[in-house]
Design an enzyme around this catalytic site. Sequence first.
Site, PDB file in Angstrom:
ATOM      1  CB  CYS A 137      -0.982  -0.025   1.111  1.00  0.00           C
ATOM      2  SG  CYS A 137      -2.007   1.424   1.242  1.00  0.00           S
ATOM      3  CB  CYS A 140      -0.616   2.698   4.029  1.00  0.00           C
ATOM      4  SG  CYS A 140      -1.958   1.989   3.018  1.00  0.00           S
ATOM      5  CG  ASP A 141       3.009   1.303   4.550  1.00  0.00           C
ATOM      6  OD1 ASP A 141       2.672   1.754   5.565  1.00  0.00           O
ATOM      7  OD2 ASP A 141       2.921   0.065   4.083  1.00  0.00           O
TER       8      ASP A 141
END
Length: 323
Positions: A137, A140-141
Amino acid sequence: MATHRTKMLIIGSGPAGYSAAIYAARAMLEPIVVQGLQPGGQLTITTDVENYPGYRDVVQGPWLMEEMKAQAEHVGTRMMYDIITSVDLEGGSPFRAVGDSGDEYIADTIVIATGAQAKWLGVPGEQELGGKGVSACATCDGFFYRGRKVAVIGGGNTAVEEALYLTNHSDDVTLIHRRDELRAEKILQDRLFKSPKISTLWNKTVENFVAGEDGSLHHLVLRDTQTGETSTLEVDGAFVAIGHAPATELFKGKLAMDDAGYLDVEPGTPKTAIPGVFAAGDVTDHVYRQAVTAAGMGCMAALDGERYLATLEDTPAEAEAAE
Ligand code: FAD
Ligand code: NAP
């Protein structure tokens, strides 16, 4: 084996399920959440979460989900450590579901919040380096790889979108694809090829994710699908983007879904074609796939469930008209 009766059965305990539960419990619907194999959902397999509103500092995924669970329980949700193995949606409300435990659930409404799972390559190092350089992701990261070298594996829309997103953080993004043409839409391909920050490696598969001395990802071992030759690519982060699989096996033949298995809902709502059955979160969303959007949809499902229940209390004709 027991029979549990509820006004709202929530299948799944990710952000969508817990949010639905919080709203349903506060509406006195005495909801039951069946947690499934992964209590807390996908965020329990990540570490830092930095984009869920309400927290100035990074929070840990498992902690955040524990908090959501505690909040749902605090307002009156019943949690069941069970996995739904069959559902009977025919004939309308009340619906019947059966768990792995043998327990039976009879519910006036159902919220399906079974989520989706990122597909993984299944090669050595991938799981071990999860959260230490390997992710599924970028939204997200990606932030954690500011100014670093990253790779994306895959050739579909998700992979191209992940690569483009990562250029916000990195000037050195490599897209690795197992063929020599992308599956992604043309418009996305155009953006990808125009970006000076992205290079592509064609006809390559990842054989191995290898850690450095510090225990985090150091390089990838690649194999050329044409020649069979192996090579290495040093990267700080690798994003596996080979698709997501929604957890909808249970609903095949019972609810409409798209070709990829995502449940169909009335656009802009969590309503499936069956009155009283709602879908929320990643199980119906192949576009946003974020904790906050899943939570939002969980809220919508609970509110629509509450409205549906109010119509059940009316005469049958009024209930039909309200749908
Ligand atoms: P999920 O979280 O997928 O939960 C599904 C639930 O359904 C699980 O509890 C499972 O046990 C249950 N279930 C499935 N089948 C059954 C069954 N038959 N019976 C009962 N229960 C069942 N998003 C962000 O916003 N920020 C991030 O930083 C972020 N990081 C991520 C990192 C990783 C590694 C991953 C994989 C995802 C990340 N995401 C992030 C995405 C986010 O986790 C998802 O968008 C979100 O969890 C979706 O929530 P959901 O409730 O729809 O489903
Ligand atoms: P996808 O379209 O199924 O693409 C998966 C990609 O990963 C393909 O390129 C595939 O290669 C590759 N792949 C699969 N397994 C692999 C493996 N084991 N090793 C190496 N590569 C592998 O998945 P997606 O990109 O996640 O898209 C899923 C659905 O969501 C699609 O319908 C897509 O259109 C939609 N989506 C839409 C948007 C948008 O509209 N903006 C954004 C994201 C996703 P091959 O090409 O060789 O098969």
